[in-house]
Design a protein around this motif. Structure first.
Motif, short mmCIF file in Angstrom:
data_model
loop_
_atom_site.label_atom_id
_atom_site.label_comp_id
_atom_site.label_asym_id
_atom_site.label_seq_id
_atom_site.Cartn_x
_atom_site.Cartn_y
_atom_site.Cartn_z
N ASP A 240 0.86 -1.20 0.00
CA ASP A 240 0.00 0.00 0.00
C ASP A 240 0.89 1.24 0.00
OD1 ASP A 240 -1.88 2.10 0.82
OD2 ASP A 240 -3.20 0.46 1.38
N PRO A 241 0.57 2.24 -0.83
CA PRO A 241 1.40 3.46 -0.81
C PRO A 241 1.30 4.23 0.49
CG PRO A 241 -0.06 3.42 -2.74
CD PRO A 241 -0.48 2.30 -1.85
N ARG A 242 0.23 3.98 1.27
CA ARG A 242 0.07 4.68 2.55
C ARG A 242 0.45 3.76 3.70
NH1 ARG A 242 -5.83 6.30 3.33
NH2 ARG A 242 -5.09 8.00 4.64
N GLN A 243 0.93 4.39 4.78
CA GLN A 243 1.22 3.59 5.96
C GLN A 243 -0.05 3.51 6.80
OE1 GLN A 243 3.60 4.80 9.32
NE2 GLN A 243 4.99 3.11 8.94
N THR A 244 -0.90 2.59 6.44
CA THR A 244 -2.17 2.38 7.13
C THR A 244 -1.92 1.68 8.47
OG1 THR A 244 -2.36 0.28 6.03
CG2 THR A 244 -3.39 2.16 4.94
N GLU A 245 -2.99 1.49 9.25
CA GLU A 245 -2.85 0.75 10.51
C GLU A 245 -2.28 -0.64 10.26
OE1 GLU A 245 -3.40 1.28 13.83
OE2 GLU A 245 -3.54 3.39 13.29
N SER A 246 -2.80 -1.31 9.25
CA SER A 246 -2.29 -2.66 9.00
C SER A 246 -0.84 -2.62 8.54
CB SER A 246 -3.18 -3.42 8.02
OG SER A 246 -3.46 -2.63 6.90
N ALA A 247 -0.46 -1.57 7.83
CA ALA A 247 0.94 -1.44 7.42
C ALA A 247 1.83 -1.27 8.65
CB ALA A 247 1.10 -0.27 6.46
N CYS B 250 8.45 -0.08 -9.03
CA CYS B 250 7.55 0.23 -7.91
C CYS B 250 8.13 1.28 -6.96
CB CYS B 250 7.26 -1.04 -7.10
SG CYS B 250 6.49 -2.33 -8.09
N GLY B 251 9.41 1.61 -7.10
CA GLY B 251 10.01 2.59 -6.21
C GLY B 251 10.21 2.07 -4.81
N ASP C 167 7.26 15.81 1.15
CA ASP C 167 6.65 16.69 0.14
C ASP C 167 6.19 17.99 0.77
OD1 ASP C 167 7.02 15.10 -2.13
OD2 ASP C 167 5.27 13.88 -1.65
N ALA C 168 5.66 17.90 2.00
CA ALA C 168 5.20 19.11 2.68
C ALA C 168 6.37 20.07 2.91
CB ALA C 168 4.54 18.74 4.01
N THR C 169 7.50 19.52 3.31
CA THR C 169 8.68 20.36 3.53
C THR C 169 9.12 21.00 2.22
OG1 THR C 169 9.34 18.90 5.31
CG2 THR C 169 11.06 20.32 4.41
N ARG C 170 9.16 20.20 1.18
CA ARG C 170 9.62 20.70 -0.12
C ARG C 170 8.69 21.80 -0.65
NH1 ARG C 170 8.62 18.77 -4.87
NH2 ARG C 170 7.58 16.94 -4.06
N LEU C 171 7.39 21.67 -0.39
CA LEU C 171 6.43 22.67 -0.89
C LEU C 171 6.16 23.77 0.14
CD1 LEU C 171 3.79 20.25 -2.50
CD2 LEU C 171 5.51 21.61 -3.69
N ASN C 172 6.86 23.67 1.27
CA ASN C 172 6.67 24.66 2.35
C ASN C 172 5.20 24.70 2.82
OD1 ASN C 172 7.45 26.60 4.17
ND2 ASN C 172 7.01 28.30 2.77
N VAL C 173 4.66 23.52 3.01
CA VAL C 173 3.26 23.38 3.43
C VAL C 173 3.21 22.96 4.89
CG1 VAL C 173 1.20 21.93 3.16
CG2 VAL C 173 2.37 22.83 1.14
N ALA C 174 2.37 23.63 5.67
CA ALA C 174 2.17 23.25 7.08
C ALA C 174 0.79 22.62 7.22
CB ALA C 174 2.27 24.49 7.97
N GLU C 175 0.64 21.84 8.29
CA GLU C 175 -0.65 21.20 8.58
C GLU C 175 -1.76 22.26 8.56
OE1 GLU C 175 -0.76 17.85 9.45
OE2 GLU C 175 -2.86 17.69 10.07
N ALA D 79 -4.44 20.93 4.18
CA ALA D 79 -3.37 19.92 4.14
C ALA D 79 -3.38 19.09 5.41
CB ALA D 79 -2.01 20.61 4.00
N ARG D 80 -3.11 17.82 5.25
CA ARG D 80 -2.88 16.94 6.39
C ARG D 80 -1.57 16.21 6.09
NH1 ARG D 80 -7.52 12.87 8.50
NH2 ARG D 80 -8.60 14.83 8.92
N ILE D 81 -0.63 16.33 6.98
CA ILE D 81 0.66 15.69 6.72
C ILE D 81 0.60 14.28 7.28
CG2 ILE D 81 3.14 15.83 7.13
CD1 ILE D 81 2.70 18.93 7.20
N GLY D 82 0.66 13.33 6.37
CA GLY D 82 0.41 11.93 6.76
C GLY D 82 1.57 11.03 6.45
N ARG D 83 1.30 9.74 6.62
CA ARG D 83 2.33 8.74 6.41
C ARG D 83 2.05 8.00 5.10
NH1 ARG D 83 2.26 6.73 12.60
NH2 ARG D 83 0.06 7.03 12.19
N LEU D 84 2.49 8.59 4.04
CA LEU D 84 2.37 7.94 2.74
C LEU D 84 3.63 8.23 1.95
CD1 LEU D 84 -0.44 9.90 0.80
CD2 LEU D 84 1.01 10.84 2.52
N ARG D 85 3.85 7.50 0.88
CA ARG D 85 5.12 7.65 0.19
C ARG D 85 5.19 9.01 -0.52
NH1 ARG D 85 7.26 3.98 -3.71
NH2 ARG D 85 8.12 5.79 -4.75
N GLU D 86 6.40 9.47 -0.69
CA GLU D 86 6.61 10.74 -1.39
C GLU D 86 6.02 10.67 -2.79
OE1 GLU D 86 11.01 11.33 0.03
OE2 GLU D 86 10.50 12.91 -1.40
#
Ligand code: SF4
Length: 769
Positions: A231-238, A300-301, A682-690, A707-714
């Motif tokens: 999964d590209p996101r770090q879900t609970e199961s991940a 797949c990166g 990505d948030a850091t690179r785009l200068n985006v805050a929660e 924006a919500r800064i989450g646990r998913l792949r760049e």
């Protein structure tokens, strides 16, 4: 109960491998209860059994049914709180018809007369192909079967599909491709016996919370299963997984081919099983041979060693249970990927035994019934539209001529239905219990189709949804709890839901609405008798049982009485299996005989349909079909102007387009608005805050949300698809901003299952202001 919003899964009740999952009865009521009425939850495909609490003719709560095999008494947040939607103050109480451009209150007689007059006019002048029906995954079996008979056997249109096209079309199609027929092979108790779990594109912790409780209690108990998550996101199961492969969206098939390649290269195979019970292994071996860990890692990166580790875990499993959902079904090469799981399972010989099996999960709560009854692009009871004997059986059952049942081509899928409406060949569209103005891809196009002058749009729903607002006639429908009927969950468990309260105002059950339509149209069988022979849900269920007799989804051993009082029961349930069937294919004989199978299969790369002769030439005859396909680049690949991959999805607090959960105070408060989730990098690179307001744009449109800064792949953006506009204005979210994720998605579908690729697309992200 507030803690079940904060902690959706509640306290742990661990159990060991092979043990029984302890009972825990969850309950949420508003004051005292006078009467409990048996039912089950219709807010996801797990279908947890519950009782509805009633006081003074009003629903006042629910409690889980401890006796039930599916949930052992547990309920998730949607089940615990969602019943409040029945009591929402904005329920539709009367029919509405459009007069002078405005929807205005009308009598049932006026509304139905308009619908019937338009239907008759089109049947006389344009033929049955001018009428289309788009239904739901949230009605009851009896509603669907009545609609299937009216549309296919009465009107004779091929244009009938359900919104299950968006969620489980690939599940059903992949099962047909490999095993010859739809039907979930595994059962819920396989969780208790497995030693390894593979999750791919499924976030059970949020989408099927009680299923996740069942898994999590195993993970917390002695001898827990090993786990791999893709999964590209770090879900609970991940977070719980031993190996998490956060692949690039659009590369499912590459990683699955890579895992198969490793199983073959390291000889972790059950060659006896492959020889006796499958066909196609040589082609599979050839196809996957080029998917080395290094190549897969590049596509797949991810790291090549992680591919090897995941393959090792799968290869060492003795009882492997695989769960699949929208991350596969709504993505690139959906059916080919779903079949690739079957390949993994079958080459390891892990099908048909306790703890070993496949869950091609459903999304919509009653999606299984849409598929079974012929409302989702198949003929009822898993009959094959290409098989003249199957069509003749159905015609005999309905007492109509075989030619009355359209079968000159595959039943029209939803994406084609909307295209025909766009092009003008469908001039009458009846949408029941669903909301395409928020859930279909490329919403600008869908709104324009639904609102065009040449289309007569009928909507039956409990609320004035975004789609209902565009209708010519709106019919107020009864909700769950206000009608009696049955529905079947993702592991084939059939539950009875008794009527607990009267529908509000003049609202009616969908089955009654379709019966009224058939009566007014004067639909007749070939002997001149009324086409539809039933008038109550139980009579319909009895007729349905006959329709399933001898088919893989045999319901003949079930009855309303048998379903009352105890647990739900899994089909097939008949003389040979009077208490139902925990898992399919225990005898390792698959329904791939040409006279039995539901489908002759397809070329998974192109979608080309195999003929009966093609299928017979393969000679599967009871063996499963291994099908392998090369990975290809997705239609849109994140780069240049649109550098992010878009993944749309769900949150634990909402169901579908929030028609019900958005009217549930606790659920709405927990997730009141859409958001744009991106990685910290990505948030850091785009200068985006929660919380910064972001604009996400694709070639189709744009969405603005915090924006919500989450646990998913760049390089990946996640937006929940639940949010439309009914509660904030006609075509814009809070502050006039677009927020429906499907403003961004594209009109493209899988060549085999025809499921739209809602999770494949490229977008640009910037700060909105
Ligand atoms: S897991 Fe699904 S069926 Fe069970 S209570 Fe939650 S929403 Fe309802």
């Amino acid at each position: 109960m507030a803690d079940r919003i904060v902690d959706p899964w509640g306290a742990r009740t661990p159990y060991p491998r092979g043990g029984d999952w302890p009972i825990r009865v969850d309950e949420n009521t508003e004051g005292p209860v006078d009467e409990w009425v048996q039912s089950a939850c219709v807010l996801c495909s797990h279908g947890c059994a519950l009782d509805i609490g009633v006081r003074d003719g009003r629903i006042v709560g629910v409690r889980g049914r401890g006796v039930d095999r599916v949930n052992h008494g547990r309920l998730g947040p949607k089940g615990l709180f969602g019943w409040q939607a029945n009591n929402a103050p904005d329920r539709l109480l009367h029919p509405l018809v459009r007069r002078g451009g405005e929807l205005q209150t009308a009598s049932w007689d006026e509304a139905m007369s308009l619908i019937v007059e338009r239907s008759q006019e089109l049947l006389a002048t344009r033929g049955s192909g001018a009428l289309g029906f788009y239904t739901s995954g949230q009605l009851f079996l009896e509603d669907y079967y009545t609609l299937a008979l009216v549309a296919r056997g009465g009107i004779g249109t091929n244009h009938l599909d359900g919104n299950t096209r968006l969620c489980t079309a690939t599940a059903g199609q992949s099962l047909k491709e490999t095993f010859g027929c739809d039907g979930q092979p595994a059962g819920v108790h396989d969780i208790e016996n497995c030693d390894t779990i593979l999750h791919v594109g499924i976030n059970t912790a949020e989408t099927q919370t009680v299923l996740w409780m069942h898994e999590l209690d195993r993970l917390r108990g002695p001898d827990p299963p090993r786990s791999v998550v893709i999964d590209p996101r770090q879900t609970e199961s991940a977070r719980e997984a031993e190996v998490h492969l956060a692949i690039r969206p659009g590369t499912n098939l590459a990683i699955l081919n890579g895992l198969a390649q490793q199983l073959i290269e390291t000889d972790r195979l059950d060659r006896g099983f492959i020889e006796r019970h499958t066909i196609g292994f040589d082609a599979l071996e050839r196809t996957v041979s080029g998917y080395t860990p290094q190549r897969v890692a590049e596509i797949c990166g991810i790291a090549a060693d992680d591919v090897r580790r995941a393959a090792e875990i799968i290869g060492e499993a003795e009882r492997l249970l695989t769960f699949v959902l929208q991350g596969v079904y709504q993505s690139h090469q959906a059916t080919a990927s779903a079949c690739a799981f079957h390949n993994l399972q079958l080459v390891r010989g892990m099908t048909g035994g306790p703890g070993s099996g496949i869950w091609q999960m459903n999304g919509q709560p009653t999606a299984q019934n849409t598929r079974e009854t012929g409302c989702n692009g198949d003929l009822p009871a898993f009959r094959n539209w290409q098989n003249e004997e199957h069509v003749a059986e159905l015609a005999a059952l309905w007492n109509v001529e075989p030619l009355q049942i359209p079968h000159w081509g595959p039943p029209t899928h939803a994406m084609e239905i909307f295209r025909y409406a766009e092009q003008g060949s469908i001039e009458f569209l009846w949408v029941s219990g669903t909301n395409p103005a928020v859930s279909l891809p490329e919403l600008e196009r869908i709104r324009s189709i639904l609102s065009q002058n040449g289309l007569f749009l009928v909507v039956s729903d409990a609320f004035l949804s975004e789609t209902a607002r565009l209708a010519d006639v709106v019919l107020p429908a009864a909700l769950w709890g206000e009608k009696t009927g049955t529905f079947t969950n993702a592991d084939r468990t059939v539950h009875l839901s008794d009527q607990a309260v009267a529908p509000p105002g003049e609202a009616r059950p969908d089955m009654e609405i379709f019966l009224d339509y058939a009566r007014r149209l004067d639909l007749r069988d070939k002997d001149g008798e009324p086409l539809v022979k039933w008038s109550t849900p139980e009579e319909c269920f009895e007729a349905w049982k006959e329709c399933t007799r001898g088919r893989p989804c045999d319901y003949t051993g079930l009855s309303y009485d048998k379903l009352r009082g105890g647990s739900g029961i899994q089909w097939p349930c008949n003389d040979a299996a009077p208490e139902g069937t925990e898992r399919l294919y225990e005898d390792l004989t698959f329904p791939t005989f040409p006279d039995v199978c539901e489908d002759y299969g397809h070329d998974l790369a192109t979608g080309a349909t195999l003929s009966e002769a093609d299928f017979k030439a393969l000679r599967p005859d009871g063996r499963a079909v291994l099908k392998a396909t090369e990975w290809t680049l997705p239609h849109e690949w994140a780069r240049d102007e649109y550098p992010f991959a878009l993944a749309t999805g769900r949150t634990v607090y909402h169901f579908h387009t929030r028609t019900k959960t958005g009217r549930t105070p606790e659920l709405q408060a927990a997730a009141p608005d859409a958001w744009v989730e991106l990685s910290a990098a990505d948030a850091t690179r785009l200068n985006v805050a929660e919380g910064d307001l972001l604009r996400v744009s694709s070639p189709r449109g744009s969405v603005e949300a915090p924006a919500r800064i989450g646990r998913l792949r760049e390089g990946v953006i996640f937006i929940p698809f639940h949010y439309g506009y009914w509660d904030v204005g006609d075509d814009a979210g809070p502050d006039g901003r677009p927020r429906a994720a499907n403003e961004l998605t594209m009109t493209i579908w899988d060549p085999v299952s025809k499921q739209p690729q809602l999770k494949t697309g490229a977008v640009r992200v910037e700060k909105a202001r």
